[in-house]
Design an enzyme around this catalytic site. Structure first.
Site, mmCIF file in Angstrom:
data_model
loop_
_atom_site.group_PDB
_atom_site.id
_atom_site.type_symbol
_atom_site.label_atom_id
_atom_site.label_comp_id
_atom_site.label_asym_id
_atom_site.label_seq_id
_atom_site.Cartn_x
_atom_site.Cartn_y
_atom_site.Cartn_z
ATOM 1 C CG ASN A 40 42.700 33.785 42.341
ATOM 2 O OD1 ASN A 40 43.456 33.551 43.262
ATOM 3 N ND2 ASN A 40 43.026 34.566 41.324
ATOM 4 C CB ALA A 100 35.469 35.735 40.129
ATOM 5 C CG HIS A 117 34.155 31.629 36.991
ATOM 6 N ND1 HIS A 117 35.424 31.183 36.706
ATOM 7 C CD2 HIS A 117 34.242 32.976 37.049
ATOM 8 C CE1 HIS A 117 36.243 32.215 36.598
ATOM 9 N NE2 HIS A 117 35.554 33.310 36.796
HETATM 10 N N1 LIG Z 1 39.395 35.390 44.496
HETATM 11 C C1 LIG Z 1 39.051 35.668 43.255
HETATM 12 O O1 LIG Z 1 38.008 35.220 42.743
HETATM 13 C C2 LIG Z 1 39.922 36.568 42.430
HETATM 14 C C3 LIG Z 1 39.421 37.173 41.266
HETATM 15 C C4 LIG Z 1 40.240 38.006 40.543
HETATM 16 C C5 LIG Z 1 41.560 38.230 40.944
HETATM 17 N N2 LIG Z 1 42.032 37.615 42.066
HETATM 18 C C6 LIG Z 1 43.425 37.808 42.508
HETATM 19 O O2 LIG Z 1 43.526 39.033 43.189
HETATM 20 C C7 LIG Z 1 44.863 39.506 43.111
HETATM 21 C C8 LIG Z 1 44.882 40.967 42.701
HETATM 22 O O3 LIG Z 1 44.289 41.107 41.427
HETATM 23 P P1 LIG Z 1 44.414 42.480 40.591
HETATM 24 O O4 LIG Z 1 43.660 42.281 39.331
HETATM 25 O O5 LIG Z 1 44.060 43.629 41.470
HETATM 26 O O6 LIG Z 1 45.996 42.488 40.300
HETATM 27 P P2 LIG Z 1 46.879 43.695 39.770
HETATM 28 O O7 LIG Z 1 48.086 43.083 39.148
HETATM 29 O O8 LIG Z 1 46.083 44.668 38.994
HETATM 30 O O9 LIG Z 1 47.328 44.443 41.123
HETATM 31 C C9 LIG Z 1 48.220 43.907 42.043
HETATM 32 C C10 LIG Z 1 49.000 45.068 42.667
HETATM 33 O O10 LIG Z 1 49.733 44.575 43.787
HETATM 34 C C11 LIG Z 1 51.040 45.148 43.769
HETATM 35 N N3 LIG Z 1 51.934 44.261 44.497
HETATM 36 C C12 LIG Z 1 52.423 43.068 44.089
HETATM 37 N N4 LIG Z 1 53.175 42.520 45.069
HETATM 38 C C13 LIG Z 1 53.156 43.389 46.103
HETATM 39 C C14 LIG Z 1 53.729 43.379 47.394
HETATM 40 N N5 LIG Z 1 54.478 42.369 47.814
HETATM 41 N N6 LIG Z 1 53.486 44.418 48.217
HETATM 42 C C15 LIG Z 1 52.719 45.456 47.807
HETATM 43 N N7 LIG Z 1 52.147 45.520 46.582
HETATM 44 C C16 LIG Z 1 52.364 44.506 45.748
HETATM 45 C C17 LIG Z 1 51.377 45.312 42.297
HETATM 46 O O11 LIG Z 1 52.349 46.324 42.141
HETATM 47 C C18 LIG Z 1 50.010 45.690 41.706
HETATM 48 O O12 LIG Z 1 49.822 47.090 41.739
HETATM 49 C C19 LIG Z 1 45.584 38.582 42.111
HETATM 50 O O13 LIG Z 1 46.332 37.610 42.831
HETATM 51 C C20 LIG Z 1 44.444 37.899 41.384
HETATM 52 O O14 LIG Z 1 44.817 36.608 40.921
HETATM 53 C C21 LIG Z 1 41.241 36.816 42.812
#
Ligand SMILES: NC(=O)c1ccc[n+]([C@@H]2O[C@H](COP(=O)([O-])OP(=O)(O)OC[C@H]3O[C@@H](n4cnc5c(N)ncnc54)[C@H](O)[C@@H]3O)[C@@H](O)[C@H]2O)c1
Length: 275
Positions: free
Chosen positions: A198, A132, A228
């Site tokens: 993150n 992000a 941000h």
């Molecule tokens: N790097 C960045 O700037 C940034 C920005 C936004 C979100 N993120 C991170 O990205 C990740 C995903 O975000 P999102 O909005 O898609 O989340 P989300 O909750 O919408 O989706 C996560 C999915 O992963 C599944 N899941 C959880 N544990 C699992 C496992 N062990 N095996 C298989 N599936 C599993 C869940 O059932 C869910 O469907 C989060 O950790 C979030 O914090 C990072």
């Protein structure tokens, strides 16, 4: 590289699936989506109805062993911090390059060491997308020289902090002006606000490290998007970066740019030019 694995099928992965279907020059040869067993049939149905052309072959797996057996060239983790602990060391040890989106998890020193050692052992790469935020190329270049002073500020509407420790410290619904809900280091921010960690983690890893990066989290009733911003001072250059990120549809918490930054990582791995 045309064999891909995706762990998780939530906001970012679904958005990524749409992009993979429309934005790649060539169709993927194989895609494995790893999900929790209870979501398997629902995801099979969504894939069939909406993303059937995403790859010549695809499958929904419920274990990391099944993912590794499908021999992906690249895996993308979009599942959450616990999934990084549970799965990514094993995938890196198996020699598979892995994009980790849940970068905040790397504030845990033992996990960061384990990922580093697994990548060494497997001769693979842990790829950290800009997610992000932006300007990470310049920050990582300045890191080579050192002597960095970096301050990060994350600003969100009060409602976006509900369900975090700020809920018990502030009456979020009643805030009438910009309010700092947290001030500390990037490591403390990651520990206290893990679901919002993150961006601070990405800046810390590319720049001055978790313990030297200052972080401030802000609830602002006037904010209509997640903002941000960070300021860098170094002997070579100084700059301020600010992004007002629009959220993904159906999610108030995830910036839309994140899925695009993962697409960029995938294209960089597949294509002839890395940028
Ligand atoms: N790097 C960045 O700037 C940034 C920005 C936004 C979100 N993120 C991170 O990205 C990740 C995903 O975000 P999102 O909005 O898609 O989340 P989300 O909750 O919408 O989706 C996560 C999915 O992963 C599944 N899941 C959880 N544990 C699992 C496992 N062990 N095996 C298989 N599936 C599993 C869940 O059932 C869910 O469907 C989060 O950790 C979030 O914090 C990072």
């Amino acid at each position: 590289m045309t064999r891909l694995g995706i762990i998780g099928f939530g906001n970012i992965s679904i958005s990524l699936a749409g992009l993979l279907q429309t934005q790649l020059e060539r169709q993927l040869e194989h895609l494995t989506i790893v999900c929790r067993p209870e979501y398997s049939s629902q995801i099979k149905q969504i894939m069939k109805e909406e993303y059937n052309d995403i790859a010549s072959e695809y499958c929904i797996a419920t274990s990391i062993e099944a993912l590794i057996n499908n021999k992906p060239n690249l895996v993308v983790e979009c599942a959450g911090h616990d999934a990084v602990f549970e799965h990514v060391p094993q995938i890196l040890s198996a020699g598979i390059d892995t994009v980790v989106v849940s970068i905040g998890a790397l504030s845990d020193v033992a996990l960061a060491d384990s990922l580093y050692n697994s990548a060494r052992k497997g001769n693979s790469k842990l790829l950290l997308p800009s997610g992000a935020i932006g300007g990470i190329d310049l920050l990582a270049s300045l890191q080579q020289y050192g002597e960095l002073d970096v301050s990060y500020r994350g600003i969100k509407p009060p409602a976006a902090w509900s369900g975090t420790p700020a809920s018990s410290l502030f009456d979020l619904d009643q805030l009438s002006k910009e309010t700092v809900i947290f001030r500390g280091t990037a490591r403390e921010a990651a520990n206290t606000y893990p679901k919002n960690a993150n961006v601070a983690a990405t800046i810390a890893l590319a720049g001055a490290g978790f313990d030297k990066t200052k972080a401030e989290l802000v609830a602002d009733p006037k904010a209509i998007a997640n903002i941000h911003e960070y300021t860098v001072n170094s002997p070579l250059a100084s700059y301020t970066f600010r992004v007002e990120a629009k959220p993904l549809k159906d999610s108030t918490k995830t910036s839309a740019t994140t899925a695009y930054s993962v697409l960029r990582e995938i294209k960089n791995c597949i294509g002839p030019i890395v940028i």
